[in-house]
Design an enzyme around this catalytic site. Structure first.
Site, mmCIF file in Angstrom:
data_model
loop_
_atom_site.group_PDB
_atom_site.id
_atom_site.type_symbol
_atom_site.label_atom_id
_atom_site.label_comp_id
_atom_site.label_asym_id
_atom_site.label_seq_id
_atom_site.Cartn_x
_atom_site.Cartn_y
_atom_site.Cartn_z
ATOM 1 N N CYS A 164 3.282 5.224 -4.471
ATOM 2 C CA CYS A 164 3.229 4.253 -3.525
ATOM 3 C C CYS A 164 4.474 3.372 -3.690
ATOM 4 O O CYS A 164 4.549 2.072 -3.845
ATOM 5 C CB CYS A 164 2.001 3.328 -3.522
ATOM 6 N N CYS A 344 1.896 5.558 3.982
ATOM 7 C CA CYS A 344 2.089 4.159 3.287
ATOM 8 C C CYS A 344 1.942 2.990 4.078
ATOM 9 O O CYS A 344 2.725 2.919 4.987
ATOM 10 C CB CYS A 344 3.447 4.328 2.555
#
Ligand code: FAD
Ligand code: UQ1
Length: 416
Positions: A164, A344
């Site tokens: 991430c 994301c």
């Protein structure tokens, strides 16, 4: 030796969701999941835990409740994979055992390496040093915000692959808004020091993020890598990656560390012929099948797929892996191709979010027929309230392959 038709190593996002799919199509007790942890964490929630929008308890469920009931949970750590013998070794010393597989899925994730920074993890024992990346330190983030009086709030991004890639800066924006809401922003300098040469890898979203940074009076320094934390002096030392050997000491009141990360030793050094040169599982980037051992597949952060490592990517990989491995079990070629889809949700505070979605080529691959590079409240609510439901109720049950279907459905409404 115990023998299973399918062995899955890891019970995280990838291991749980792929075991759920096969548990529905394969006979009872033909699957083993090797996983040492008692708790399964929905890690994407930790950004919100750090900001005080959710609790750590909200993000965890007992492992026994998220693994399918008709598989064998081997509650142990895999220590070696032997593709030539088709076995996985669990345990160490005299308690060592080998588990035989016909087919293997590797889903162990990526390893956090706080210890690679001098002074860590010890510095986590002092106030102000925190990290959303670990269940051990995520609660320190909100505490650091609460305790903040005046000085620098420093946020880091390491010089390694990460999971991430947006998370290191999401907490920066949350901190900015927290300090504003609590009347402390005038006494704070916010600094984002990243090892990367860009703010975000996809320009479409990076442009928006630069606007956020500028409008919120945040200092961004590119190519700065955290190498040491001296807790007693409240000092963070960064190396200038463009001038190796040149260091800069930054005093902090609050320090949010995104740790260096890397492949687990299990893959990198303990399993012959499984890793690529960088230590990640060497798979075909389209089919997810190992390039040398056709009965081995990998999913998620441990695979050497050249996309951003996220749970959203795992969701999309899931559907491809399931169909390819099922084909392979039936003597057919794996023909389904993963396009690198990843997402994301770039949370920019307590009410807004930029929803980045893109593929292997860094091309935006957006679900909704709106400009997702804009900060939106709808996308924040999606991230905070809808995604956890999708994760627990659909993805971990094997029923979520990412939003591809919705993207196709909404495509006619998209303005180009
Ligand atoms: P994991 O879910 O990490 O699971 C790996 C499992 O393997 C673990 O349960 C571990 O115990 C087990 N394991 C490890 N070693 C062994 C071994 N030797 N033997 C057996 N088992 C082993 N993704 C998003 O899509 N959206 C987001 O907004 C988002 N935000 C994030 C924010 C933060 C702060 C963090 C930390 C992550 C975030 N992610 C996000 C990333 C996401 O959590 C991961 O990409 C995802 O969990 C990867 O799944 P995985 O199955 O590969 O690994
Ligand atoms: C997603 O599918 C997913 O996996 C469960 C995530 O992980 C938490 C995400 O953060 C996102 C954004 C997606 C993509 C889903 C939609 C509805 C755009």
């Amino acid at each position: 030796n115990r023998h299973y038709k399918l062995v899955i190593i890891g019970g995280g996002s990838g291991g749980c969701s792929i075991s759920a799919k096969f548990a529905k199509t394969m006979g009872s007790k033909s699957i083993a999941v090797i996983e040492p942890s008692d708790v399964h964490y929905y890690q994407p929630m930790w950004t919100l835990v750090g900001g005080g929008m959710k609790s750590l308890a909200d993000s965890g469920r007992p492992m026994s409740s998220v693994l399918p009931s008709n598989i064998d949970w081997v509650k142990d750590k895999a220590t070696e994979i032997k593709p030539s013998k088709q076995t996985v070794v669990i345990g160490t010393g005299s308690s060592k055992q080998e588990i035989q597989y016909d087919y293997l899925v590797i889903a162990v994730g990526i390893q956090l390496q706080y210890e690679k920074i001098k002074g860590l993890p010890e510095a986590f024992n002092s106030a102000g040093v925190c990290s959303n990346y670990s269940s051990l330190y995520v609660n320190k983030t909100l505490q650091a915000l609460k305790d903040f009086k005046k000085g620098n709030a420093v946020f880091t991004f390491p010089n390694t692959p990460v999971k991430c890639a947006g998370a290191p800066q999401k907490i920066l924006y949350i901190a900015d808004q927290y300090l504003r809401k609590n009347g402390k922003r005038d006494n704070a300098k916010l600094i984002y020091n990243t090892s990367l040469g860009v703010l975000f890898g996809v320009k479409h979203y990076a442009d928006s993020l630069w606007n956020v940074v500028k409008s919120r009076d945040i200092s961004v320094n590119l190519r700065r890598n955290l190498v040491e934390v001296i807790a007693k002096d409240k000092a963070a030392i960064f190396e200038d990656l463009d001038n190796p050997g040149k260091f800069e000491t930054v005093p902090y009141e609050m320090l949010h560390v995104t740790p260096p990360m890397g492949a687990y030793d299990l893959i990198k050094s303990n399993s012959e012929d499984i890793p690529d040169a960088a230590g990640f599982v060497d798979v075909n980037k389209g089919t997810l099948q190992h390039v040398r051992h056709p009965n081995v597949f990998a999913i998620g952060d441990c695979a050497n797929l050249p996309t951003a490592k996220t749970a959203a990517a795992v969701a999309a990989e899931n559907g491809v892996l399931f169909r390819n491995l099922t084909n392979f079990m039936n003597g057919k070629e794996p023909e389904f191709i993963y396009d690198g889809y990843t997402s994301c949700p770039l949370v920019t505070g307590y009410e807004k979010c930029i929803l980045a979605e893109f593929d292997y080529n860094g091309q935006p691959l957006e679900t909704f027929p709106i400009d997702q590079s804009k900060e939106r409240r709808s996308m924040f609510l999606m991230k905070k309230d809808v995604m956890p439901e999708i994760y627990w109720k659909l993805m971990l049950k094997g029923n979520w392959n990412g939003p591809g279907t919705f993207r196709k459905l909404f495509a006619p409404f998209k303005k180009t």
